[in-house]
Motif scaffolding. Structure first.
Motif, PDB file in Angstrom:
ATOM      1  N   UNK A  71       0.832  -1.207   0.000  1.00 62.57           N
ATOM      2  CA  UNK A  71       0.000   0.000   0.000  1.00 62.57           C
ATOM      3  C   UNK A  71       0.865   1.256   0.000  1.00 62.57           C
ATOM      4  N   UNK A  72       1.900   1.268   0.826  1.00 60.59           N
ATOM      5  CA  UNK A  72       2.814   2.417   0.882  1.00 60.59           C
ATOM      6  C   UNK A  72       3.505   2.615  -0.464  1.00 60.59           C
ATOM      7  N   UNK A  73       3.952   1.518  -1.072  1.00 66.15           N
ATOM      8  CA  UNK A  73       4.633   1.601  -2.369  1.00 66.15           C
ATOM      9  C   UNK A  73       3.709   2.182  -3.436  1.00 66.15           C
ATOM     10  N   UNK A  74       2.481   1.699  -3.473  1.00 67.14           N
ATOM     11  CA  UNK A  74       1.522   2.146  -4.485  1.00 67.14           C
ATOM     12  C   UNK A  74       1.204   3.631  -4.356  1.00 67.14           C
ATOM     13  N   UNK A  75       1.275   4.154  -3.134  1.00 68.88           N
ATOM     14  CA  UNK A  75       0.946   5.564  -2.885  1.00 68.88           C
ATOM     15  C   UNK A  75       2.143   6.494  -3.035  1.00 68.88           C
ATOM     16  N   UNK A  76       3.324   5.946  -3.334  1.00 65.05           N
ATOM     17  CA  UNK A  76       4.546   6.748  -3.389  1.00 65.05           C
ATOM     18  C   UNK A  76       5.030   6.848  -4.840  1.00 65.05           C
ATOM     19  N   UNK A  77       4.935   8.059  -5.415  1.00 63.98           N
ATOM     20  CA  UNK A  77       5.297   8.266  -6.816  1.00 63.98           C
ATOM     21  C   UNK A  77       6.771   7.973  -7.080  1.00 63.98           C
ATOM     22  N   UNK A  78       7.637   8.307  -6.137  1.00 65.54           N
ATOM     23  CA  UNK A  78       9.070   8.076  -6.343  1.00 65.54           C
ATOM     24  C   UNK A  78       9.375   6.580  -6.364  1.00 65.54           C
ATOM     25  N   UNK A  79       8.722   5.811  -5.509  1.00 63.15           N
ATOM     26  CA  UNK A  79       8.902   4.353  -5.510  1.00 63.15           C
ATOM     27  C   UNK A  79       8.403   3.778  -6.837  1.00 63.15           C
ATOM     28  N   UNK A  80       7.282   4.260  -7.316  1.00 61.26           N
ATOM     29  CA  UNK A  80       6.753   3.786  -8.600  1.00 61.26           C
ATOM     30  C   UNK A  80       7.702   4.122  -9.747  1.00 61.26           C
ATOM     31  N   UNK A  81       8.300   5.312  -9.698  1.00 63.81           N
ATOM     32  CA  UNK A  81       9.286   5.707 -10.709  1.00 63.81           C
ATOM     33  C   UNK A  81      10.497   4.776 -10.665  1.00 63.81           C
ATOM     34  N   UNK A  82      10.979   4.461  -9.447  1.00 59.87           N
ATOM     35  CA  UNK A  82      12.118   3.562  -9.267  1.00 59.87           C
ATOM     36  C   UNK A  82      11.799   2.168  -9.819  1.00 59.87           C
ATOM     37  N   UNK A  83      10.628   1.652  -9.473  1.00 64.25           N
ATOM     38  CA  UNK A  83      10.253   0.313  -9.922  1.00 64.25           C
ATOM     39  C   UNK A  83      10.174   0.244 -11.447  1.00 64.25           C
ATOM     40  N   UNK A  84       9.638   1.278 -12.067  1.00 62.10           N
ATOM     41  CA  UNK A  84       9.581   1.313 -13.534  1.00 62.10           C
ATOM     42  C   UNK A  84      10.992   1.352 -14.109  1.00 62.10           C
ATOM     43  N   UNK A  85      11.880   2.132 -13.505  1.00 65.38           N
ATOM     44  CA  UNK A  85      13.276   2.212 -13.934  1.00 65.38           C
ATOM     45  C   UNK A  85      13.953   0.851 -13.781  1.00 65.38           C
ATOM     46  N   UNK A  86      13.701   0.162 -12.666  1.00 67.00           N
ATOM     47  CA  UNK A  86      14.322  -1.144 -12.426  1.00 67.00           C
ATOM     48  C   UNK A  86      13.840  -2.200 -13.423  1.00 67.00           C
ATOM     49  N   UNK A  87      12.657  -2.014 -14.000  1.00 71.04           N
ATOM     50  CA  UNK A  87      12.170  -2.936 -15.030  1.00 71.04           C
ATOM     51  C   UNK A  87      13.120  -2.992 -16.224  1.00 71.04           C
ATOM     52  N   UNK A  88      13.908  -1.940 -16.409  1.00 67.86           N
ATOM     53  CA  UNK A  88      14.914  -1.905 -17.472  1.00 67.86           C
ATOM     54  C   UNK A  88      15.922  -3.032 -17.297  1.00 67.86           C
ATOM     55  N   UNK A  89      16.202  -3.394 -16.051  1.00 64.06           N
ATOM     56  CA  UNK A  89      17.273  -4.322 -15.708  1.00 64.06           C
ATOM     57  C   UNK A  89      16.785  -5.704 -15.283  1.00 64.06           C
ATOM     58  N   UNK A  90      15.617  -5.754 -14.686  1.00 63.25           N
ATOM     59  CA  UNK A  90      15.149  -6.979 -14.042  1.00 63.25           C
ATOM     60  C   UNK A  90      14.276  -7.819 -14.970  1.00 63.25           C
ATOM     61  N   UNK A  91      14.296  -9.126 -14.712  1.00 66.52           N
ATOM     62  CA  UNK A  91      13.367 -10.032 -15.390  1.00 66.52           C
ATOM     63  C   UNK A  91      12.878 -11.038 -14.360  1.00 66.52           C
TER      64      UNK A  91
END
Length: 111
Positions: A71-91
């Motif tokens: 819930x905290x992650x979903x409400x935090x724009x910076x965390x969402x930005x980080x997770x989208x950025x990490x999708x570049x690297x992760x599988x």
């Protein structure tokens, strides 16, 4: 204190792996995300790598819950930005559920 262990794969590309490691050095980590991690009840986090496989050890306080963290992650724009950025690297691992990144590991041995 509770301890959780997770696994995740990186895309098997040496340049992407090097960049992923760059963003996980203390001096390059996003301070807002580090603060968010602590505020969620995580008291310690370590990530290890072999090849393109990652292994994370996460220690939490007794009040920590995955539901609250989600819930905290979903409400935090910076965390969402980080997770989208990490999708570049992760599988995802081949056996991960749809949308699942870090897969919780089961303890099978203790000495």
């Amino acid at each position: 204190m509770k301890k959780y262990l997770f696994a995740l794969d990186l895309k098997d590309d040496p340049a992407l792996i090097a960049e992923y490691e760059y963003w996980h050095k203390s001096e390059n980590a996003w301070p807002e995300n580090l603060q968010h991690i602590r505020e969620s009840g995580i008291t310690s986090m370590e990530i290890f790598r072999t090849g393109n496989r990652l292994f994370m050890i996460m220690e939490t306080d007794d009040a920590f819950s995955f539901e609250r963290k989600s819930e905290m992650d979903a409400a935090n724009a910076k965390v969402q930005e980080w997770e989208k950025f990490m999708d570049t690297f992760q599988q995802p691992l081949p056996w991960a559920k749809a949308g699942e990144k870090w897969v919780l590991m089961n303890k099978i041995f203790t000495l």
